[in-house]
Write a protein that holds these residues in place. Structure first.
Motif, PDB file in Angstrom:
ATOM      1  N   LEU A 109      11.644   2.683  -0.385  1.00 54.93           N
ATOM      2  CA  LEU A 109      10.626   1.642  -0.192  1.00 54.93           C
ATOM      3  C   LEU A 109       9.308   2.091  -0.811  1.00 54.93           C
ATOM      4  CD1 LEU A 109       9.648  -1.010   1.057  1.00 54.93           C
ATOM      5  CD2 LEU A 109       9.290   0.222   3.211  1.00 54.93           C
ATOM      6  N   GLU A 110       8.864   1.368  -1.830  1.00 59.44           N
ATOM      7  CA  GLU A 110       7.605   1.666  -2.517  1.00 59.44           C
ATOM      8  C   GLU A 110       6.748   0.416  -2.510  1.00 59.44           C
ATOM      9  OE1 GLU A 110       4.917   0.889  -5.327  1.00 59.44           O
ATOM     10  OE2 GLU A 110       6.902   0.487  -6.199  1.00 59.44           O
ATOM     11  N   LEU A 111       5.995   0.228  -1.456  1.00 50.53           N
ATOM     12  CA  LEU A 111       5.101  -0.930  -1.352  1.00 50.53           C
ATOM     13  C   LEU A 111       3.835  -0.537  -0.586  1.00 50.53           C
ATOM     14  CD1 LEU A 111       7.449  -4.004  -0.619  1.00 50.53           C
ATOM     15  CD2 LEU A 111       6.038  -3.613  -2.653  1.00 50.53           C
ATOM     16  N   GLY A 112       2.813  -1.355  -0.771  1.00 50.07           N
ATOM     17  CA  GLY A 112       1.547  -1.129  -0.069  1.00 50.07           C
ATOM     18  C   GLY A 112       0.370  -0.954  -1.002  1.00 50.07           C
ATOM     19  N   GLY A 113       0.640  -0.507  -2.233  1.00 46.84           N
ATOM     20  CA  GLY A 113      -0.457  -0.294  -3.177  1.00 46.84           C
ATOM     21  C   GLY A 113      -1.255  -1.558  -3.446  1.00 46.84           C
ATOM     22  N   ASN A 114      -0.560  -2.683  -3.612  1.00 45.61           N
ATOM     23  CA  ASN A 114      -1.272  -3.942  -3.863  1.00 45.61           C
ATOM     24  C   ASN A 114      -2.028  -4.427  -2.628  1.00 45.61           C
ATOM     25  OD1 ASN A 114      -0.604  -4.359  -6.605  1.00 45.61           O
ATOM     26  ND2 ASN A 114       1.442  -5.022  -6.020  1.00 45.61           N
ATOM     27  N   ASP A 115      -1.523  -4.082  -1.453  1.00 42.51           N
ATOM     28  CA  ASP A 115      -2.255  -4.398  -0.221  1.00 42.51           C
ATOM     29  C   ASP A 115      -3.617  -3.710  -0.251  1.00 42.51           C
ATOM     30  OD1 ASP A 115       0.507  -4.988   0.308  1.00 42.51           O
ATOM     31  OD2 ASP A 115       0.066  -4.973   2.447  1.00 42.51           O
ATOM     32  N   GLY A 116      -3.583  -2.401  -0.606  1.00 38.78           N
ATOM     33  CA  GLY A 116      -4.830  -1.638  -0.642  1.00 38.78           C
ATOM     34  C   GLY A 116      -5.800  -2.148  -1.679  1.00 38.78           C
ATOM     35  N   LEU A 117      -5.286  -2.500  -2.853  1.00 36.74           N
ATOM     36  CA  LEU A 117      -6.152  -3.000  -3.921  1.00 36.74           C
ATOM     37  C   LEU A 117      -6.783  -4.341  -3.559  1.00 36.74           C
ATOM     38  CD1 LEU A 117      -3.994  -2.116  -7.062  1.00 36.74           C
ATOM     39  CD2 LEU A 117      -6.057  -0.954  -6.265  1.00 36.74           C
ATOM     40  N   ARG A 118      -6.127  -5.095  -2.687  1.00 35.09           N
ATOM     41  CA  ARG A 118      -6.638  -6.409  -2.282  1.00 35.09           C
ATOM     42  C   ARG A 118      -7.410  -6.356  -0.970  1.00 35.09           C
ATOM     43  NH1 ARG A 118      -1.344 -10.206  -3.734  1.00 35.09           N
ATOM     44  NH2 ARG A 118      -0.996  -9.347  -5.821  1.00 35.09           N
ATOM     45  N   GLY A 119      -7.500  -5.174  -0.383  1.00 35.19           N
ATOM     46  CA  GLY A 119      -8.250  -5.026   0.856  1.00 35.19           C
ATOM     47  C   GLY A 119      -7.605  -5.699   2.050  1.00 35.19           C
ATOM     48  N   ILE A 120      -6.272  -5.801   2.028  1.00 34.54           N
ATOM     49  CA  ILE A 120      -5.553  -6.413   3.150  1.00 34.54           C
ATOM     50  C   ILE A 120      -5.697  -5.541   4.395  1.00 34.54           C
ATOM     51  CG2 ILE A 120      -3.216  -6.989   3.989  1.00 34.54           C
ATOM     52  CD1 ILE A 120      -2.548  -7.848   1.124  1.00 34.54           C
ATOM     53  N   THR A 121      -5.777  -6.181   5.528  1.00 37.04           N
ATOM     54  CA  THR A 121      -5.937  -5.465   6.786  1.00 37.04           C
ATOM     55  C   THR A 121      -4.861  -4.391   6.925  1.00 37.04           C
ATOM     56  OG1 THR A 121      -6.802  -7.486   7.797  1.00 37.04           O
ATOM     57  CG2 THR A 121      -6.099  -5.726   9.282  1.00 37.04           C
ATOM     58  N   LEU A 122      -5.288  -3.174   7.233  1.00 35.76           N
ATOM     59  CA  LEU A 122      -4.370  -2.049   7.261  1.00 35.76           C
ATOM     60  C   LEU A 122      -3.298  -2.203   8.338  1.00 35.76           C
ATOM     61  CD1 LEU A 122      -6.955   0.811   6.675  1.00 35.76           C
ATOM     62  CD2 LEU A 122      -5.311  -0.109   5.048  1.00 35.76           C
TER      63      LEU A 122
END
Length: 221
Positions: A109-122
């Motif tokens: 599972l390799e996900l989450g990088g785009n969440d961080g770049l978009r400032g999505i709630t952690l």
């Protein structure tokens, strides 16, 4: 009768790919060979543009290099690259079921990088990562799960960056899965190993990512 003969003849040509002048036919695949192919264990890489090999040829991506290494060693595994550019943990969760019709032996599972770049709630990112892992566990309890850790550029503030990095070891510990601490270790931030966007690795960068992944993968095969 003539129509039936012509139909059968056409199917035979399509199936065996014989030239009109050839007198030989390719023997059908034996039952034993079919069984071996079906028994190949699946390694499923599920992620975003990093997994998809954005900007380079798929065979030069780290997943492509894993597949080549496995083939060169004659191992009974096959690799599926389920990477999708722009994928977030939320969109990944919504499409994961499509790729779970067959049991993976290893799920990366390799996900989450785009969440961080978009400032999505952690908390949302963490919840989605856990949900995907739990979904795989519920359907295939024997599947080995590897979580690829990520970091983000320093444009979201130090507090956000620190908390983002901590998500991955927390999820790995809570869900009892194997962790790659940082997928882009030795690659991130190096302009010689990344495309002009500074985010996606070049072929040389993917070779280093492959080495990181393979070190975590090889003992499981």
């Amino acid at each position: 009768m003539i129509k039936q003969f012509l139909g059968i003849f056409a199917i035979a040509i399509f199936t065996f790919a014989c030239s009109p002048k050839s007198e030989k036919t390719v023997p059908p695949v034996s039952q034993e060979e079919t069984t071996v192919k079906k028994e190949q264990k699946l390694i499923l890489f599920f992620g975003n543009s990093l997994t998809a090999g954005y900007g380079i040829e798929l065979e030069d991506s780290f997943t492509g290099l894993v597949a080549q290494r496995i083939d060169s060693l004659g191992m009974d595994y096959r690799v599926i690259n389920a990477g999708l550019s722009g994928e977030t943990t939320a969109s990944g969760l919504s499409r994961l079921d499509w790729f779970l019709e067959e049991e993976p032996y290893i799920f990366v599972l390799e996900l989450g990088g785009n969440d961080g770049l978009r400032g999505i709630t952690l908390s949302e990112t963490k919840k989605n990562l856990k949900a995907m892992i739990q979904l795989v566990k519920a359907k295939y309890p024997e599947t080995i799960i590897i979580l690829a850790g990520m970091q983000i550029p320093p444009n979201m503030g130090q507090e956000y960056i620190k908390e983002f990095e901590e998500i991955y070891p927390q999820v790995a510990d809570e869900e009892k899965v194997k962790l790659i601490p940082f997928l882009l270790d030795g690659v991130a931030g190096n302009p010689d190993l990344n495309l002009p966007d500074g985010i996606h690795p070049t072929e040389e960068g993917h070779l280093i990512v492959f080495q990181t992944v393979w070190e975590n993968l090889k003992d499981l095969l």
